[in-house]
Design an enzyme around this catalytic site. Sequence first.
Site, short mmCIF file in Angstrom:
data_model
loop_
_atom_site.label_atom_id
_atom_site.label_comp_id
_atom_site.label_asym_id
_atom_site.label_seq_id
_atom_site.Cartn_x
_atom_site.Cartn_y
_atom_site.Cartn_z
N SER A 146 -25.66 52.45 -23.13
CA SER A 146 -24.43 53.08 -22.39
C SER A 146 -23.27 52.10 -22.33
O SER A 146 -22.56 51.51 -23.16
CB SER A 146 -24.84 53.63 -21.23
OG SER A 146 -23.79 54.39 -20.59
N ASP A 305 -16.92 55.20 -22.73
CA ASP A 305 -17.75 54.30 -22.59
C ASP A 305 -18.45 54.13 -24.22
O ASP A 305 -18.02 55.01 -24.98
CB ASP A 305 -18.76 54.22 -21.60
CG ASP A 305 -19.88 55.20 -21.79
OD1 ASP A 305 -19.49 56.18 -22.68
OD2 ASP A 305 -20.74 55.27 -21.16
N ASP A 307 -21.06 54.69 -25.77
CA ASP A 307 -21.97 55.80 -26.32
C ASP A 307 -21.34 57.16 -26.04
O ASP A 307 -21.75 58.01 -26.36
CB ASP A 307 -23.40 55.83 -26.01
CG ASP A 307 -23.53 56.23 -24.40
OD1 ASP A 307 -22.81 55.82 -23.59
OD2 ASP A 307 -24.55 56.94 -24.16
N ASP A 309 -20.39 59.17 -23.58
CA ASP A 309 -20.88 60.21 -22.42
C ASP A 309 -20.13 60.00 -21.20
O ASP A 309 -20.32 60.90 -20.30
CB ASP A 309 -22.30 60.04 -22.36
CG ASP A 309 -23.07 58.94 -21.84
OD1 ASP A 309 -22.25 57.97 -21.57
OD2 ASP A 309 -24.22 58.93 -21.46
#
Length: 578
Positions: A146, A305, A307, A309
């Site tokens: 993340s 961000d 990734d 999400d």
Amino acid sequence: MNWKEQYTRWCKEVHLDVELKEQIMLMENDLTHVEDCFYQYLQFGTGGMRGEIGPGPNRMNIYTVRRACQGLAEYIVETGEKEIDQGVVIAYDNRHKSKEFALEAAKTLGANGIKTYVFSDIRPTPELSFAVRHLHAFAGIVITASHNPPEYNGFKLYGYDGGQVTSEVAENITSKITKLQDELKLQVIEIKQLSEKGLLQFVDEEIDRVYLEQMEHIRVNKQLSQSSKDDLKIVYTPLHGTGAYLVQRGLKKHGFNNVTIVKEQENPDPSFSTVVSPNPEEKASFQLAIEYGHRLDGDILLATDPDGDRLGVAVKNLDGDYVVLTGNQLGALILDYILSQKESLPKDGVLLKTIVTSEMGRAIARKYGLETIDTLTGFKYIAEKIKEFESNKDHTFIFGYEESFGFLIGDFVRDKDAIQACLVAAEMAAYHKSKGKSLFEALIDLYCQVGYYQEDLASLTLKGKHGTEKIQHIMNEFRSKKLDSIANGSIEVIEDYQNGVRYFSVSQKEEKINLPASNVLKFHLEVGSWFCLRPSGTEPKLKIYFGVRGEDLKSSDIMLTRLKEAVMDNIEGFTKDE
């Protein structure tokens, strides 16, 4: 084994990965580092695992990935032939080793006769959630850490509904992982052989296409004019991550053509070289986007961000300076926009939020006659509630969010989705601009309607074995001493989510909390303020959340500062007592 035995076992492994062997040799004189790498296995929690990349069972490497996947494989095989045939979807972001770890996952699952669908290039986490549902797979894996620093990577596990696996499933898989004796000896099948056996299929553009088609369903105001969209100046940065392609495609598909991407941060970069931290929760990550904004007079700055999400948004305040909205503020704005634009709302409509998310959302939902249901921290619990609603048909999901910049509008995805949130945030900004207001002015209007809610978050980073022990000591002190007042306010209610008990100070009565057990404490003050302590499940951190409601911005700021100072003083005192 103790850490020395584990270290010796790895050093003696003849076929150990060459790069890992070299790293072990370099650390041999740093026993503190060696102990931290080898004293335990990287914890597999309810959502998977996350840690620094490196050698040893307490680090992310090909062997800890194989170990986790072997546990998953044994769970799938035990579940049945149908589930084996359904297979597992695997996605990965642009971090160091992400693609390598994704292929190791496929090689391990393939060795157990389980088919995998692997994205041929980086993709955002919400698309993995969608792909599991679209392909009717039994499970999904995404390799990502993340918004963590570059030295981290992680392994997130999803169930057949596209949500992160339930606690029950995670515990089952964890028990299987724990029984594995030697992660260095686990069997894998090479990629070429997997393809020849029909146990590996690469996927990409087709999933992109159908995922973007679903975005049509999240349009809130379908009557919003094209001129209003063209008038909105958008600056977007993917922060070197996975969001660039789908966000740009999605915005264009929704009619937003006045979009400028931050070129320096457009291409994937596992070192995130232009930011200290690729976290859209932090203003520092917006530095380049803000420079673009001032140059172009941007109305809204969007940042996803690594990734894809989480979404951060920056807008101009009344002085013309860009400010980063908090996750609570952005969630409140999106919620109010969605509800205000609907001609009618279902009587059983529900807002889902976490226990550490602002109470402002509850106030907005109440204004429109909707119920609010709290979940534990983590979007997996919001996804579980959506699944429960589908089974019981007793509630209609409207919107879900958490303070840590996670939002979900359309439930074709079962995790927070920054791609969706970008499109709705842009539409919302265009709508308010067409009415002569900035998003910041819309937020002030919302405060005037429901109250001046303010929140903050403090994090104590305490790495290593000693850090873990110190975090637990702090939790034990708050749990056992039952404070009766803080910051000149009486504590009326204490919620202990680990023991599942809500304690009322005045009546000294207790009632059961109907949520899964979790090491979290929340304290409610008589004036409507609250604070919450929660050890992170993915990072070596103790997170402390604060929330207040004032009569105006100034009074709420003062209340928030006093509460935060008082709580942190208590934490410092408990640490000294150790």
